[in-house]
Design an enzyme around this catalytic site. Sequence first.
Site, PDB file in Angstrom:
ATOM      1  N   HIS A 103       0.968  -1.083  -0.015  1.00 29.79           N
ATOM      2  CA  HIS A 103      -0.011  -0.283   0.110  1.00 29.79           C
ATOM      3  C   HIS A 103       0.864   1.141  -0.050  1.00 29.79           C
ATOM      4  CE1 HIS A 103      -3.556   2.676   0.539  1.00 29.79           C
ATOM      5  NE2 HIS A 103      -3.943   2.101   1.540  1.00 29.79           N
TER       6      HIS A 103
ATOM      7  N   GLN B 286      -0.176   4.489   1.089  1.00 26.22           N
ATOM      8  CA  GLN B 286      -0.361   4.998   2.524  1.00 26.22           C
ATOM      9  C   GLN B 286       0.963   5.069   3.070  1.00 26.22           C
ATOM     10  OE1 GLN B 286      -3.339   4.644   4.438  1.00 26.22           O
ATOM     11  NE2 GLN B 286      -1.902   5.759   5.837  1.00 26.22           N
TER      12      GLN B 286
ATOM     13  N   ASP C 172      -2.311  -2.182  12.294  1.00 31.87           N
ATOM     14  CA  ASP C 172      -3.411  -2.243  11.261  1.00 31.87           C
ATOM     15  C   ASP C 172      -4.430  -3.382  11.825  1.00 31.87           C
ATOM     16  OD1 ASP C 172      -4.876  -2.066   8.814  1.00 31.87           O
ATOM     17  OD2 ASP C 172      -3.191  -2.889   7.593  1.00 31.87           O
TER      18      ASP C 172
ATOM     19  N   CYS D 176      -3.369   3.175   9.645  1.00 29.74           N
ATOM     20  CA  CYS D 176      -3.909   3.478   8.333  1.00 29.74           C
ATOM     21  C   CYS D 176      -5.437   3.689   8.300  1.00 29.74           C
ATOM     22  CB  CYS D 176      -3.393   2.428   7.243  1.00 29.74           C
ATOM     23  SG  CYS D 176      -4.022   0.804   7.602  1.00 29.74           S
TER      24      CYS D 176
ATOM     25  N   ARG E 244      -3.354  11.812   3.602  1.00 33.17           N
ATOM     26  CA  ARG E 244      -3.458  11.094   2.450  1.00 33.17           C
ATOM     27  C   ARG E 244      -3.396  12.369   1.422  1.00 33.17           C
ATOM     28  NH1 ARG E 244      -5.101   5.866   2.557  1.00 33.17           N
ATOM     29  NH2 ARG E 244      -4.451   5.852   0.156  1.00 33.17           N
TER      30      ARG E 244
HETATM   31  N1   CP Z   1      -6.221   3.723   4.640  1.00 35.75           N
HETATM   32  C1   CP Z   1      -6.887   3.313   3.624  1.00 35.75           C
HETATM   33  O1   CP Z   1      -6.383   2.998   2.331  1.00 35.75           O
HETATM   34  O2   CP Z   1      -8.315   3.556   3.806  1.00 35.75           O
HETATM   35  P1   CP Z   1      -9.473   3.109   2.712  1.00 35.75           P
HETATM   36  O3   CP Z   1      -9.361   1.518   2.691  1.00 35.75           O
HETATM   37  O4   CP Z   1     -10.815   3.689   3.230  1.00 35.75           O
HETATM   38  O5   CP Z   1      -9.158   3.812   1.237  1.00 35.75           O
HETATM   39  N1  NVA Z   2      -4.487  -4.157   5.574  1.00 37.24           N
HETATM   40  C1  NVA Z   2      -5.718  -3.572   5.064  1.00 37.24           C
HETATM   41  C2  NVA Z   2      -5.538  -2.015   4.900  1.00 37.24           C
HETATM   42  C3  NVA Z   2      -6.800  -1.332   4.518  1.00 37.24           C
HETATM   43  C4  NVA Z   2      -6.461   0.095   3.990  1.00 37.24           C
HETATM   44  C5  NVA Z   2      -6.415  -4.377   3.978  1.00 37.24           C
HETATM   45  O1  NVA Z   2      -5.725  -4.575   3.160  1.00 37.24           O
HETATM   46  O2  NVA Z   2      -7.534  -4.571   4.116  1.00 37.24           O
END
Ligand code: CP
Ligand code: NVA
Length: 303
Positions: free
Chosen positions: A129, A132, A223, A263, A291
């Site tokens: 990600h 992020q 997370d 996040c 963000r």
């Molecule tokens: N942290 C993040 O990416 O949040 P969303 O899944 O809401 O986009």
């Molecule tokens: N690790 C989480 C992050 C969400 C922003 C997922 O992948 O669902």
Amino acid sequence: MKHFLSIADLTPDQLYNLLDLGLQLKQEWQAGGNKPRLQGKSLALLFQKPSLRTRVSFEMGMVHLGGYAFYLSPNEVKMGGRESIPDVARVLSSYVDGIMARVFAHDHITSLAEYSSVPVINGLSDYNHPAQALTDVFTILEAKGKTTGLKVAYVGDGNNVARSLMFAAVKLGMHFSIASPPGFTLTAADLDLGRSFSVDGADVEATTDAKTAVADADVIYTDVWTSMGQEEETARRLQVFPPYQVNQQLVSLAHPDCLVMHCLPAHRGEEITDEVADGPNSVLFTQAENRLHAQKALLVTLL
Ligand code: CP
Ligand code: NVA
């Protein structure tokens, strides 16, 4: 930099340039608004999974910069189902100036990039990600005024967010320590890759003990224990993850001015308590706002 698929692809200088530009764009926005640097530019927002922050921050980032963005829902495009990913990439990139995509399998994003004639931004895959992580180091730099020599403790699942955060942290000279239950940490290959990116002697450490990870930490990060796409593992994960909850007792073992980060979305009462999420060390909502600012730097640089 043509695409933004992984922090692994960026040099520390490219990362610093994005952070500097992001800080400048945040100040400009707070002083009354951004200059229309992306007037006439368009961004497609392509999603295979749900989102709040990623969708809205990229969309509003484009709006603030004078550009245009539009959302394509999972059911609309059915990428890889209704139409092959290379064909989606070829067609979509003939209409727009950039594509931001959130996908299940990481090879979907690399395939989009391979066949797209315009920049592709990774808005989360099962592997990483990076947007992020860019925001996370932006938030740390903004709060602490430096990165080199700080210690980031990640407590919880060795997932997409953890992997990108490790890459970004060590490229900026921050030590990275991850505490996860056995079998849920980053792989040895991930940790070795992280070490290979280390700048200014940044260490990478993996432990099963949350207390060890947070000792002397300047940042504690967590997370969700179950990521999108892993829902069938929820019950098993709920059994092994509770010792890795970020609660006040754990936070008290870090530096008193340690930042607590997540996040989001958070499962309050699981990986983080309300007391910590809403407490004095928490920067959760600054991080979420950032963000917008950090990604504007990405959009201006790529588009
Ligand atoms: N942290 C993040 O990416 O949040 P969303 O899944 O809401 O986009
Ligand atoms: N690790 C989480 C992050 C969400 C922003 C997922 O992948 O669902």
